[in-house]
Design a protein around this motif. Structure first.
Motif, PDB file in Angstrom:
ATOM      1  N   MET A  11       0.822  -1.193   0.000  1.00 59.50           N
ATOM      2  CA  MET A  11       0.000   0.000   0.000  1.00 59.50           C
ATOM      3  C   MET A  11       0.868   1.260   0.000  1.00 59.50           C
ATOM      4  O   MET A  11       0.622   2.178  -0.754  1.00 59.50           O
ATOM      5  CB  MET A  11      -0.935  -0.035   1.221  1.00 59.50           C
ATOM      6  CG  MET A  11      -1.800   1.169   1.352  1.00 59.50           C
ATOM      7  SD  MET A  11      -3.066   1.152   0.095  1.00 59.50           S
ATOM      8  CE  MET A  11      -4.166   2.328   0.749  1.00 59.50           C
TER       9      MET A  11
ATOM     10  N   ARG B 171       3.961   1.573  -0.976  1.00 58.42           N
ATOM     11  CA  ARG B 171       4.663   1.662  -2.258  1.00 58.42           C
ATOM     12  C   ARG B 171       3.746   2.239  -3.337  1.00 58.42           C
ATOM     13  O   ARG B 171       4.167   3.059  -4.152  1.00 58.42           O
ATOM     14  CB  ARG B 171       5.174   0.287  -2.663  1.00 58.42           C
ATOM     15  CG  ARG B 171       6.042   0.333  -3.916  1.00 58.42           C
ATOM     16  CD  ARG B 171       6.555  -1.021  -4.307  1.00 58.42           C
ATOM     17  NE  ARG B 171       7.389  -1.568  -3.229  1.00 58.42           N
ATOM     18  CZ  ARG B 171       7.660  -2.854  -3.082  1.00 58.42           C
ATOM     19  NH1 ARG B 171       7.165  -3.731  -3.918  1.00 58.42           N
ATOM     20  NH2 ARG B 171       8.407  -3.273  -2.093  1.00 58.42           N
ATOM     21  N   ARG B 172       2.492   1.805  -3.320  1.00 56.84           N
ATOM     22  CA  ARG B 172       1.532   2.294  -4.308  1.00 56.84           C
ATOM     23  C   ARG B 172       1.263   3.790  -4.131  1.00 56.84           C
ATOM     24  O   ARG B 172       1.190   4.536  -5.100  1.00 56.84           O
ATOM     25  CB  ARG B 172       0.230   1.511  -4.209  1.00 56.84           C
ATOM     26  CG  ARG B 172      -0.751   1.894  -5.281  1.00 56.84           C
ATOM     27  CD  ARG B 172      -1.955   1.005  -5.289  1.00 56.84           C
ATOM     28  NE  ARG B 172      -2.814   1.376  -6.389  1.00 56.84           N
ATOM     29  CZ  ARG B 172      -4.053   1.045  -6.488  1.00 56.84           C
ATOM     30  NH1 ARG B 172      -4.605   0.292  -5.563  1.00 56.84           N
ATOM     31  NH2 ARG B 172      -4.767   1.427  -7.508  1.00 56.84           N
ATOM     32  N   LEU B 173       1.129   4.227  -2.886  1.00 63.08           N
ATOM     33  CA  LEU B 173       0.915   5.651  -2.612  1.00 63.08           C
ATOM     34  C   LEU B 173       2.118   6.481  -3.059  1.00 63.08           C
ATOM     35  O   LEU B 173       1.963   7.566  -3.618  1.00 63.08           O
ATOM     36  CB  LEU B 173       0.633   5.882  -1.129  1.00 63.08           C
ATOM     37  CG  LEU B 173      -0.740   5.454  -0.629  1.00 63.08           C
ATOM     38  CD1 LEU B 173      -0.836   5.622   0.877  1.00 63.08           C
ATOM     39  CD2 LEU B 173      -1.831   6.255  -1.323  1.00 63.08           C
ATOM     40  N   LYS B 174       3.303   5.958  -2.812  1.00 60.21           N
ATOM     41  CA  LYS B 174       4.519   6.651  -3.220  1.00 60.21           C
ATOM     42  C   LYS B 174       4.590   6.762  -4.742  1.00 60.21           C
ATOM     43  O   LYS B 174       4.920   7.811  -5.288  1.00 60.21           O
ATOM     44  CB  LYS B 174       5.742   5.901  -2.683  1.00 60.21           C
ATOM     45  CG  LYS B 174       7.026   6.642  -2.822  1.00 60.21           C
ATOM     46  CD  LYS B 174       8.150   5.883  -2.133  1.00 60.21           C
ATOM     47  CE  LYS B 174       9.456   6.612  -2.275  1.00 60.21           C
ATOM     48  NZ  LYS B 174      10.545   5.924  -1.580  1.00 60.21           N
ATOM     49  N   ARG B 175       4.252   5.678  -5.424  1.00 59.05           N
ATOM     50  CA  ARG B 175       4.234   5.681  -6.897  1.00 59.05           C
ATOM     51  C   ARG B 175       3.202   6.666  -7.430  1.00 59.05           C
ATOM     52  O   ARG B 175       3.461   7.412  -8.375  1.00 59.05           O
ATOM     53  CB  ARG B 175       3.962   4.270  -7.415  1.00 59.05           C
ATOM     54  CG  ARG B 175       4.167   4.163  -8.929  1.00 59.05           C
ATOM     55  CD  ARG B 175       3.981   2.748  -9.424  1.00 59.05           C
ATOM     56  NE  ARG B 175       2.582   2.367  -9.286  1.00 59.05           N
ATOM     57  CZ  ARG B 175       2.146   1.172  -8.921  1.00 59.05           C
ATOM     58  NH1 ARG B 175       2.992   0.209  -8.669  1.00 59.05           N
ATOM     59  NH2 ARG B 175       0.860   0.923  -8.831  1.00 59.05           N
ATOM     60  N   GLU B 176       2.028   6.696  -6.795  1.00 58.28           N
ATOM     61  CA  GLU B 176       0.973   7.630  -7.217  1.00 58.28           C
ATOM     62  C   GLU B 176       1.393   9.079  -6.988  1.00 58.28           C
ATOM     63  O   GLU B 176       1.119   9.945  -7.817  1.00 58.28           O
ATOM     64  CB  GLU B 176      -0.336   7.339  -6.476  1.00 58.28           C
ATOM     65  CG  GLU B 176      -1.536   8.040  -7.056  1.00 58.28           C
ATOM     66  CD  GLU B 176      -1.873   7.589  -8.466  1.00 58.28           C
ATOM     67  OE1 GLU B 176      -2.254   8.444  -9.289  1.00 58.28           O
ATOM     68  OE2 GLU B 176      -1.762   6.383  -8.765  1.00 58.28           O
TER      69      GLU B 176
ATOM     70  N   THR C 249       3.694  10.016  -9.766  1.00 57.15           N
ATOM     71  CA  THR C 249       2.930  10.240 -10.996  1.00 57.15           C
ATOM     72  C   THR C 249       2.228  11.598 -10.940  1.00 57.15           C
ATOM     73  O   THR C 249       2.248  12.353 -11.910  1.00 57.15           O
ATOM     74  CB  THR C 249       1.894   9.110 -11.214  1.00 57.15           C
ATOM     75  OG1 THR C 249       2.589   7.865 -11.298  1.00 57.15           O
ATOM     76  CG2 THR C 249       1.091   9.323 -12.490  1.00 57.15           C
TER      77      THR C 249
ATOM     78  N   GLU D 254      -3.814   2.031 -16.862  1.00 55.29           N
ATOM     79  CA  GLU D 254      -2.993   0.836 -17.085  1.00 55.29           C
ATOM     80  C   GLU D 254      -3.908  -0.317 -17.468  1.00 55.29           C
ATOM     81  O   GLU D 254      -4.959  -0.492 -16.883  1.00 55.29           O
ATOM     82  CB  GLU D 254      -2.237   0.455 -15.810  1.00 55.29           C
ATOM     83  CG  GLU D 254      -1.127   1.403 -15.459  1.00 55.29           C
ATOM     84  CD  GLU D 254      -0.361   0.917 -14.245  1.00 55.29           C
ATOM     85  OE1 GLU D 254       0.296  -0.140 -14.344  1.00 55.29           O
ATOM     86  OE2 GLU D 254      -0.429   1.602 -13.221  1.00 55.29           O
TER      87      GLU D 254
ATOM     88  N   HIS E 120      -4.136  -4.169 -17.447  1.00 56.79           N
ATOM     89  CA  HIS E 120      -3.535  -5.403 -16.913  1.00 56.79           C
ATOM     90  C   HIS E 120      -4.011  -6.583 -17.751  1.00 56.79           C
ATOM     91  O   HIS E 120      -5.177  -6.717 -18.059  1.00 56.79           O
ATOM     92  CB  HIS E 120      -3.942  -5.600 -15.453  1.00 56.79           C
ATOM     93  CG  HIS E 120      -3.452  -4.489 -14.585  1.00 56.79           C
ATOM     94  ND1 HIS E 120      -2.138  -4.359 -14.218  1.00 56.79           N
ATOM     95  CD2 HIS E 120      -4.102  -3.438 -14.027  1.00 56.79           C
ATOM     96  CE1 HIS E 120      -1.989  -3.293 -13.469  1.00 56.79           C
ATOM     97  NE2 HIS E 120      -3.181  -2.709 -13.328  1.00 56.79           N
TER      98      HIS E 120
END
Length: 130
Positions: free
Chosen positions: A1, A3-8, A11, A127, A129
């Motif tokens: 979770m 990691r996903r927030l950091k990636r978002e 972006t 994205e 998938h």
């Protein structure tokens, strides 16, 4: 979770950077046209700025923000809806305030970015998938 927030967040930051460049181009075109032809309609000036900014946005979001081709038609549809919103704000400002010319265009242009980000992220550059 986390990691996903950091990636978002990364972006969103790239989106903001591309958006700032596109907005700066939009407003620069508007300022130049407004200065050269003060009698020119704010809506025509705004359209010219939008057309330049759209090209910058599409290329920037494809190459930097989302790093995928995305759907140009979807992004154009989204950008066009943002432009309609932009012009609605512009019309309201011109009709109900003393704000006009470049300043009205600037205020109207700055109202759209959050809506454009969400639409771009979830629809135009979604994205896929497999």
């Amino acid at each position: 979770m986390k990691r996903r927030l950091k990636r978002e967040a990364k972006t969103a930051a790239r989106f903001g950077l591309v958006g700032c460049v596109a907005t700066a181009a939009h407003l620069t075109i508007a300022a130049i046209l407004s200065a050269l032809w003060p009698a020119l309609s704010e809506f025509v000036v705004n359209l010219c700025g939008f057309l330049v900014a759209f090209q910058i946005s599409l290329i920037g979001h494809r190459r930097l923000t989302f790093r995928r081709r995305g759907k140009a038609r979807r992004f154009f549809t989204l950008a066009l809806l943002g432009f309609v919103l932009n012009n609605g704000v512009l019309a309201m400002l011109l009709a109900s305030t003393r704000v006009s010319g470049f300043w009205a265009i600037g205020i109207a242009t700055l109202t759209v970015p959050v809506i454009t980000y969400v639409g771009s992220r979830l629809w135009a550059f979604r994205e896929h998938h497999r």
